[in-house]
Design a protein around this motif. Structure first.
Motif, short mmCIF file in Angstrom:
data_model
loop_
_atom_site.label_atom_id
_atom_site.label_comp_id
_atom_site.label_asym_id
_atom_site.label_seq_id
_atom_site.Cartn_x
_atom_site.Cartn_y
_atom_site.Cartn_z
N PRO A 70 0.96 -1.91 0.02
CA PRO A 70 0.04 0.01 -0.39
C PRO A 70 0.53 1.78 0.26
O PRO A 70 0.29 2.27 -0.97
CB PRO A 70 -1.54 -0.10 1.04
N LYS A 71 2.17 1.14 0.85
CA LYS A 71 2.66 2.27 0.88
C LYS A 71 3.64 2.33 -0.59
O LYS A 71 3.81 3.52 -1.26
CB LYS A 71 3.78 2.47 1.56
N ALA A 72 3.84 1.72 -1.43
CA ALA A 72 4.69 1.91 -2.84
C ALA A 72 3.31 2.44 -3.30
O ALA A 72 3.66 3.33 -4.53
CB ALA A 72 4.86 0.14 -3.32
N LEU A 73 2.23 1.61 -3.95
CA LEU A 73 1.02 2.70 -4.42
C LEU A 73 0.73 3.60 -3.88
O LEU A 73 -0.22 4.73 -5.03
CB LEU A 73 -0.08 0.92 -4.51
N ARG A 74 1.01 3.48 -3.09
CA ARG A 74 0.44 5.29 -2.88
C ARG A 74 1.29 6.52 -3.03
O ARG A 74 0.93 7.59 -3.76
CB ARG A 74 0.50 6.02 -1.44
N GLY A 75 2.20 5.56 -2.82
CA GLY A 75 3.59 6.88 -4.12
C GLY A 75 3.57 6.65 -5.50
O GLY A 75 4.11 8.04 -5.83
N LEU A 76 2.41 6.22 -5.96
CA LEU A 76 2.02 6.42 -7.55
C LEU A 76 0.77 7.41 -7.58
O LEU A 76 0.27 6.85 -8.30
CB LEU A 76 2.23 5.56 -8.27
N ASN A 77 0.79 7.76 -6.28
CA ASN A 77 -1.02 8.76 -6.39
C ASN A 77 -2.05 7.73 -6.53
O ASN A 77 -3.15 8.14 -7.25
CB ASN A 77 -0.56 9.81 -7.03
N LEU A 78 -2.08 6.82 -5.93
CA LEU A 78 -3.23 5.80 -6.81
C LEU A 78 -3.52 5.15 -4.33
O LEU A 78 -2.92 6.04 -3.71
CB LEU A 78 -3.02 4.48 -6.99
N THR B 254 -2.91 3.40 7.36
CA THR B 254 -1.70 1.73 7.75
C THR B 254 -0.26 2.43 8.21
O THR B 254 0.06 4.34 8.03
CB THR B 254 -1.06 1.70 6.31
N PRO B 255 1.19 2.61 8.89
CA PRO B 255 1.48 3.47 8.80
C PRO B 255 2.67 3.83 7.48
O PRO B 255 2.85 5.02 7.43
CB PRO B 255 2.78 2.38 9.36
N GLY B 256 2.17 3.27 6.20
CA GLY B 256 2.43 4.18 4.79
C GLY B 256 1.77 4.62 4.12
O GLY B 256 1.46 5.51 3.23
N GLY B 257 0.87 5.27 5.42
CA GLY B 257 -0.55 6.39 5.11
C GLY B 257 -1.73 5.34 4.23
O GLY B 257 -2.87 6.67 3.67
#
Length: 154
Positions: A27-35, A79-82
């Motif tokens: 989820p953290k990696a996908l949020r980094g892609l603005n998803l 989540t801790p990843g936002g």
């Protein structure tokens, strides 16, 4: 794009296993892609909602499993990843274990726990105001959710 990530465990909130670690990092990696990401998981007994700043919703999810009505409370957080986080709580089936597949449980109890998770997540997705573009499921509990969604099971 809105993605629902369904998992029986997410790190670090629910310990550290291969599955939980993937579902904590993805989820953290996908949020980094603005998803837009919403992680949906059971609230297991070793998780203190106050410690991780979860808010309990007034609305509950009601389903029938194994011939009996079951109610799941909903808790929201991050989540801790936002990523958005929604946990389904049911004291009888999720609150008494620290792992979705507690080896001390009978196969029947594990099957009912999985059926409850699948039915509750399916109902949550049907009632959600978010129109998810992708349903991404992990582990065999996640596969049970996909089966419910595909077959139209309640």
């Amino acid at each position: 794009m809105e993605i629902a990530l369904i998992t029986p465990a997410v790190a670090p909130l629910m310990g550290s296993s291969e599955l939980a670690n993937v579902c904590g990092a993805l989820p953290k990696a996908l949020r980094g892609l603005n998803l837009g990401i919403t992680v949906i998981a059971p609230m297991l007994g070793n998780l203190d909602p106050e410690r991780v700043s979860l808010a309990r919703r007034l609305k509950t999810i009601e389903v029938e499993v194994d011939g009996a009505p079951q109610v799941c409370s909903l808790y929201d957080g991050r989540t801790p990843g936002g990523a958005n986080l929604t946990l389904l709580a049911n004291d009888d089936y999720f609150g008494s274990v620290s792992s979705f597949t507690d080896p001390e449980d009978s196969p029947r109890l594990q099957a009912v726990r999985t059926a409850l998770f699948a039915a509750a997540v399916t109902e949550f997705l049907r009632e959600s105001p978010v129109d998810f573009d992708v349903i991404h499921a992990h582990g065999w509990p996640g596969a049970a959710v996909l089966d419910h969604l595909r077959s139209g099971k309640p």
